[in-house]
Design a protein around this motif. Structure first.
Motif, PDB file in Angstrom:
ATOM      1  N   ALA A  76       0.439  -0.147  17.425  1.00  0.00           N
ATOM      2  CA  ALA A  76       1.825  -0.388  17.839  1.00  0.00           C
ATOM      3  C   ALA A  76       2.800   0.120  16.789  1.00  0.00           C
ATOM      4  CB  ALA A  76       2.031  -1.877  18.080  1.00  0.00           C
ATOM      5  N   ARG A  77       2.469  -0.069  15.520  1.00  0.00           N
ATOM      6  CA  ARG A  77       3.334   0.408  14.435  1.00  0.00           C
ATOM      7  C   ARG A  77       3.437   1.922  14.453  1.00  0.00           C
ATOM      8  NH1 ARG A  77       1.519  -0.884   8.359  1.00  0.00           N
ATOM      9  NH2 ARG A  77      -0.076   0.620   8.986  1.00  0.00           N
ATOM     10  N   ALA A  78       2.344   2.579  14.794  1.00  0.00           N
ATOM     11  CA  ALA A  78       2.379   4.039  14.893  1.00  0.00           C
ATOM     12  C   ALA A  78       3.181   4.488  16.107  1.00  0.00           C
ATOM     13  CB  ALA A  78       0.953   4.591  14.955  1.00  0.00           C
ATOM     14  N   LEU A  79       3.039   3.758  17.224  1.00  0.00           N
ATOM     15  CA  LEU A  79       3.700   4.182  18.460  1.00  0.00           C
ATOM     16  C   LEU A  79       5.213   4.052  18.391  1.00  0.00           C
ATOM     17  CD1 LEU A  79       1.325   2.734  21.206  1.00  0.00           C
ATOM     18  CD2 LEU A  79       1.428   5.059  20.311  1.00  0.00           C
ATOM     19  N   VAL A  80       5.735   3.094  17.620  1.00  0.00           N
ATOM     20  CA  VAL A  80       7.176   2.910  17.577  1.00  0.00           C
ATOM     21  C   VAL A  80       7.869   4.097  16.917  1.00  0.00           C
ATOM     22  CG1 VAL A  80       7.455   1.769  15.331  1.00  0.00           C
ATOM     23  CG2 VAL A  80       8.897   1.080  17.267  1.00  0.00           C
ATOM     24  N   THR A  81       7.136   4.900  16.169  1.00  0.00           N
ATOM     25  CA  THR A  81       7.720   6.108  15.589  1.00  0.00           C
ATOM     26  C   THR A  81       7.841   7.236  16.597  1.00  0.00           C
ATOM     27  OG1 THR A  81       5.585   7.038  14.869  1.00  0.00           O
ATOM     28  CG2 THR A  81       6.671   5.514  13.359  1.00  0.00           C
ATOM     29  N   LYS A  82       7.355   6.978  17.821  1.00  0.00           N
ATOM     30  CA  LYS A  82       7.379   7.969  18.903  1.00  0.00           C
ATOM     31  C   LYS A  82       6.768   9.293  18.443  1.00  0.00           C
ATOM     32  CE  LYS A  82      11.402   5.831  21.052  1.00  0.00           C
ATOM     33  NZ  LYS A  82      10.612   5.047  21.997  1.00  0.00           N
TER      34      LYS A  82
ATOM     35  N   THR B 272       9.804  -1.686  10.312  1.00  0.00           N
ATOM     36  CA  THR B 272       9.834  -0.785   9.160  1.00  0.00           C
ATOM     37  C   THR B 272       9.535   0.644   9.593  1.00  0.00           C
ATOM     38  OG1 THR B 272       9.176  -2.535   7.632  1.00  0.00           O
ATOM     39  CG2 THR B 272       8.784  -0.272   6.924  1.00  0.00           C
ATOM     40  N   ALA B 273       8.512   0.804  10.444  1.00  0.00           N
ATOM     41  CA  ALA B 273       8.167   2.136  10.940  1.00  0.00           C
ATOM     42  C   ALA B 273       9.293   2.707  11.800  1.00  0.00           C
ATOM     43  CB  ALA B 273       6.867   2.079  11.727  1.00  0.00           C
ATOM     44  N   ALA B 274       9.925   1.853  12.619  1.00  0.00           N
ATOM     45  CA  ALA B 274      11.016   2.321  13.476  1.00  0.00           C
ATOM     46  C   ALA B 274      12.201   2.799  12.646  1.00  0.00           C
ATOM     47  CB  ALA B 274      11.449   1.197  14.412  1.00  0.00           C
TER      48      ALA B 274
ATOM     49  N   ASP C  76       0.850  -1.195   0.000  1.00  0.00           N
ATOM     50  CA  ASP C  76       0.000   0.000   0.000  1.00  0.00           C
ATOM     51  C   ASP C  76       0.880   1.238   0.000  1.00  0.00           C
ATOM     52  OD1 ASP C  76      -1.687   2.248   1.073  1.00  0.00           O
ATOM     53  OD2 ASP C  76      -3.206   0.681   1.078  1.00  0.00           O
ATOM     54  N   GLU C  77       0.915   1.929  -1.123  1.00  0.00           N
ATOM     55  CA  GLU C  77       1.753   3.125  -1.227  1.00  0.00           C
ATOM     56  C   GLU C  77       1.317   4.214  -0.251  1.00  0.00           C
ATOM     57  OE1 GLU C  77       2.471   4.772  -5.039  1.00  0.00           O
ATOM     58  OE2 GLU C  77       2.960   2.862  -5.986  1.00  0.00           O
ATOM     59  N   THR C  78      -0.003   4.350  -0.070  1.00  0.00           N
ATOM     60  CA  THR C  78      -0.503   5.401   0.813  1.00  0.00           C
ATOM     61  C   THR C  78      -0.048   5.159   2.243  1.00  0.00           C
ATOM     62  OG1 THR C  78      -2.443   5.756  -0.583  1.00  0.00           O
ATOM     63  CG2 THR C  78      -2.568   6.532   1.686  1.00  0.00           C
ATOM     64  N   ALA C  79      -0.194   3.926   2.718  1.00  0.00           N
ATOM     65  CA  ALA C  79       0.246   3.609   4.072  1.00  0.00           C
ATOM     66  C   ALA C  79       1.751   3.780   4.203  1.00  0.00           C
ATOM     67  CB  ALA C  79      -0.172   2.188   4.440  1.00  0.00           C
ATOM     68  N   ALA C  80       2.502   3.380   3.178  1.00  0.00           N
ATOM     69  CA  ALA C  80       3.955   3.520   3.217  1.00  0.00           C
ATOM     70  C   ALA C  80       4.356   4.987   3.339  1.00  0.00           C
ATOM     71  CB  ALA C  80       4.572   2.899   1.959  1.00  0.00           C
ATOM     72  N   GLN C  81       3.728   5.848   2.545  1.00  0.00           N
ATOM     73  CA  GLN C  81       4.016   7.285   2.635  1.00  0.00           C
ATOM     74  C   GLN C  81       3.686   7.823   4.018  1.00  0.00           C
ATOM     75  OE1 GLN C  81       1.667   8.708  -0.778  1.00  0.00           O
ATOM     76  NE2 GLN C  81       3.541   9.597  -1.562  1.00  0.00           N
ATOM     77  N   SER C  82       2.590   7.355   4.590  1.00  0.00           N
ATOM     78  CA  SER C  82       2.142   7.880   5.872  1.00  0.00           C
ATOM     79  C   SER C  82       3.091   7.519   7.000  1.00  0.00           C
ATOM     80  CB  SER C  82       0.731   7.346   6.194  1.00  0.00           C
ATOM     81  OG  SER C  82      -0.185   7.796   5.221  1.00  0.00           O
ATOM     82  N   PHE C  83       3.935   6.524   6.786  1.00  0.00           N
ATOM     83  CA  PHE C  83       4.922   6.176   7.802  1.00  0.00           C
ATOM     84  C   PHE C  83       6.315   6.651   7.434  1.00  0.00           C
ATOM     85  CE2 PHE C  83       1.537   3.565   9.357  1.00  0.00           C
ATOM     86  CZ  PHE C  83       1.736   3.600  10.721  1.00  0.00           C
TER      87      PHE C  83
ATOM     88  N   ASP D 206      21.997   5.912  12.039  1.00  0.00           N
ATOM     89  CA  ASP D 206      22.264   4.570  12.538  1.00  0.00           C
ATOM     90  C   ASP D 206      20.950   3.902  12.933  1.00  0.00           C
ATOM     91  OD1 ASP D 206      23.476   2.344  13.599  1.00  0.00           O
ATOM     92  OD2 ASP D 206      23.724   3.270  15.569  1.00  0.00           O
ATOM     93  N   HIS D 207      20.808   2.634  12.532  1.00  0.00           N
ATOM     94  CA  HIS D 207      19.589   1.899  12.824  1.00  0.00           C
ATOM     95  C   HIS D 207      19.833   0.761  13.808  1.00  0.00           C
ATOM     96  CE1 HIS D 207      17.339   3.909   9.618  1.00  0.00           C
ATOM     97  NE2 HIS D 207      18.454   3.853   8.944  1.00  0.00           N
ATOM     98  N   SER D 208      20.926   0.830  14.528  1.00  0.00           N
ATOM     99  CA  SER D 208      21.295  -0.281  15.392  1.00  0.00           C
ATOM    100  C   SER D 208      20.301  -0.490  16.524  1.00  0.00           C
ATOM    101  CB  SER D 208      22.697  -0.053  15.969  1.00  0.00           C
ATOM    102  OG  SER D 208      22.736   1.168  16.703  1.00  0.00           O
ATOM    103  N   ASP D 209      19.594   0.564  16.932  1.00  0.00           N
ATOM    104  CA  ASP D 209      18.659   0.410  18.047  1.00  0.00           C
ATOM    105  C   ASP D 209      17.220   0.216  17.580  1.00  0.00           C
ATOM    106  OD1 ASP D 209      18.371   2.926  17.031  1.00  0.00           O
ATOM    107  OD2 ASP D 209      18.298   3.946  18.967  1.00  0.00           O
TER     108      ASP D 209
END
Length: 594
Positions: A501-507, A451-453, A203-210, A462-465
């Motif tokens: 949960a996917r939204a929350l991981v983006t803080k 993916t969202a994180a 879903d391109e729309t969902a991907a853009q939104s994250f 850095d994406h180590s965390d």
């Protein structure tokens, strides 16, 4: 469940194994294969393996990023003719020709991808079809590249005047290249880039939104696919020895598409196996030899109707275990350390996390939204309600950047983001959910959250965390047991929880929720209510579009009622509940009970 490895080859020895294979395998197979395979059989298998590599290149574009190409053979052609210039005209080894073929294929694919960025589905397929026809009819016949319609020679030059004429040894070299590209393909899919590809496909729309930059990742998919296709073309041209525009025409493009569909879109081993099997078809008895494409087309039709995931998908289905997941528990959600899950790096310096001023949106001559203003204070839940067609979804899409208003402005923590795209707004700590579940279905629960994180961390950071953040959210939302499950197999309650949960991981500092209670039962709605109320304690602002009036009246501090694209009423739940205009337009003749 263990967390996936970082964005690199999972084991450094993978690279060493490829290098050792490149050195050791050809001499060994040169000694063993002549006794096992005749030159004709080895050549036929070489054709199949080369087409398998070509199928991997299309599978990366179609199976991972969801971009269909009907002119893929043209990329093989430019790779083959590029290798011909290096090997035949310049007298350099064929290995350098393979490298140049990959480079040329990547550059040409980039040139295709740029004008096709805003296209998808049938329109993108038509563009690639026209590209393939143009290359076959003109560019691949230019004398500068190909010496005209006669084509060009592509010898298997090792060095100087030494040519490789042993078919089994050449087959072994092509197999080594296949293994190398196979490992690259595996590890691409394990990285942030691969997960972004799959998110775009879903879903391109969902991907853009994250926060996924769809344009950039589409270009990357085209470039990677073109590079692999160019190498496949050089290998295929080396097997033939003489290449011309007819070799890389529409029929070959069709064959490659059939290989991917029959094998299973997104299934690398299925595409390769089918490529080799169909390459052997000319060696079948004469009654069958003439109908290989007819048989392949019939199998494709069957796949589309009965087996959309292809032959590889059928085997995966047989191995798939039944889904036995936990139910959403109210007490479990109440025990979640919500502040730790959603904590932002720093408290907001603005009283209002989101401000919409004088928003107007026209679709043709229809005012979907007219002069609507909205404020979302930090640490509060603001509800938007109204009858169907009132403009709620349009206003929601204006806030997240999917729709650009004709008039008005959007401010996120005091910053004007009116002209920003959705992926840029997402990186400013804005997250959203969707009325219809828009999870990345082919990704696991873990990869949806990760993916969202990763997008939150940004392209060059850095994406180590990210794995640690993902594990934390899984633990705190009770989804640890489901981490390995595909998202499209979750029951509705768990799917909604995963979306949050996917939204929350983006803080996020702002969370936009579009019908989050849709499809939930009473217990799950109660759990959602508890979750959302806890999220505001750390300063998170929430915009809630919802038809469940009991939920809206219980948790929203301010409610805006829309009707016919205009604000009918803004106030607290008590004021909205008693307003006669609201009752007449939306709530009915009776008040809504809390």
């Amino acid at each position: 469940m263990t967390s996936p490895e970082p964005d690199r080859f999972r084991r450094p020895k993978d690279v060493a194994l490829i290098l050792i294979g490149c050195i050791v395998l050809p001499p060994l197979t040169g000694w063993a294969m002549p006794g096992l395979l005749s030159p004709a059989t080895a050549l036929t298998l070489t054709y199949g393996v080369c087409l398998g590599i070509a199928a991997l290149s299309l599978n990366l574009l179609l199976g991972y990023a969801g971009q269909l190409s009907l002119g893929h053979a043209a990329l093989l052609g430019v790779g083959a003719f590029g290798a011909s210039i290096v090997v035949d005209r310049l007298g350099l080894p064929m290995f350098l020709g393979w490298a140049v073929a990959g480079l040329v294929g990547a550059v040409v694919a980039l040139a295709i991808g740029i004008p096709a960025l805003r296209l998808r589905g049938l329109y993108l397929a038509l563009v690639t079809l026209v590209f393939g026809a143009t290359m076959q009819a003109s560019v691949l016949r230019w004398r500068f590249f190909t010496q005209g319609s006669a084509g060009a020679s592509l010898p298997r030059r090792l060095f100087g005047d030494h040519l490789l004429i042993d078919e089994p040894i050449y087959l072994s070299m092509v197999l080594v290249v296949l293994v190398g590209i196979w490992l690259v393909d595996i590890n691409v899919l394990r990285t942030r880039m691969g997960r972004a590809f799959l998110a775009i496909r879903e879903d391109e729309t969902a991907a853009q939104s994250f926060g996924i930059d769809v344009v950039r990742y589409k270009l990357l998919a085209f470039v990677l696919s073109g590079a692999i296709a160019g190498i496949a073309g050089a290998l295929y041209g080396g097997a033939v020895g003489l290449v011309n525009s007819d070799v890389f025409g529409r029929e070959l493009s069709l064959r490659i598409v059939l290989f991917v569909i029959i094998g299973g879109i997104g299934r690398r081993w299925g595409a390769v196996v089918v490529s080799v099997l169909l390459a052997v078809a000319p060696k079948l008895p004469d009654p069958f030899r003439r109908y290989d494409l007819v048989i392949a087309a019939a199998i494709t039709l069957y796949n589309v109707i009965k087996l959309p995931e292809g032959l590889a998908g059928l085997f995966a289905h047989w191995r798939r275990r039944p889904l036995l997941g936990p139910a959403v528990d109210v007490e479990q959600l109440r025990a979640i350390d919500l502040a730790a899950v959603a904590r932002t790096p720093a408290a907001s310096q603005h009283d209002d996390v989101l401000v919409l001023e004088g928003i107007s949106v026209l679709f043709g001559g229809l005012h979907a939204v007219e002069n609507v203003s909205l404020r979302v204070p930090t640490g509060s839940i603001v509800g938007i309600i109204g009858p169907n067609g009132a403009g709620k979804s349009t206003l929601f899409n204006v806030a997240c950047g999917l729709v650009r208003p004709r008039a008005g402005a959007v401010y996120l923590e005091g910053r004007d983001v009116t002209r920003m795209g959705p992926h840029r707004r997402a990186r400013l700590r804005m997250a959203r959910t969707f009325q219809q579940l828009e999870l990345f279905g082919v990704l696991s629960v873990y990869d949806n959250i990760r993916t969202a994180a990763e997008i939150r961390r940004g392209w060059a950071h850095d994406h180590s965390d990210c794995g640690r953040d993902t594990d934390e959210v899984l633990e705190r939302t009770g989804l640890r047991e489901m981490a390995d499950e595909r998202a499209d197999r979750l029951p509705t309650g768990l799917a909604r929880l995963l979306e949050v949960a996917r939204a929350l991981v983006t803080k996020p500092r702002l969370l936009l929720l579009d019908e989050p209670a849709a499809g939930l039962n009473e217990q799950e709605t109660l759990a959602l209510s508890s979750l959302l109320q806890g999220l505001t304690d750390d300063g998170l602002g929430i915009v809630l579009v919802e038809h469940d009036m009991d939920l809206v009246m219980q948790i929203c501090r301010v409610i805006t009622v829309l009707n016919m694209g205009q604000v009918l009423k803004t106030g607290n739940p008590g004021e909205v509940r008693k307003d006669h205009a609201v009752i007449g337009a939306y709530l009915g003749s009776a008040e809504v009970s809390v």
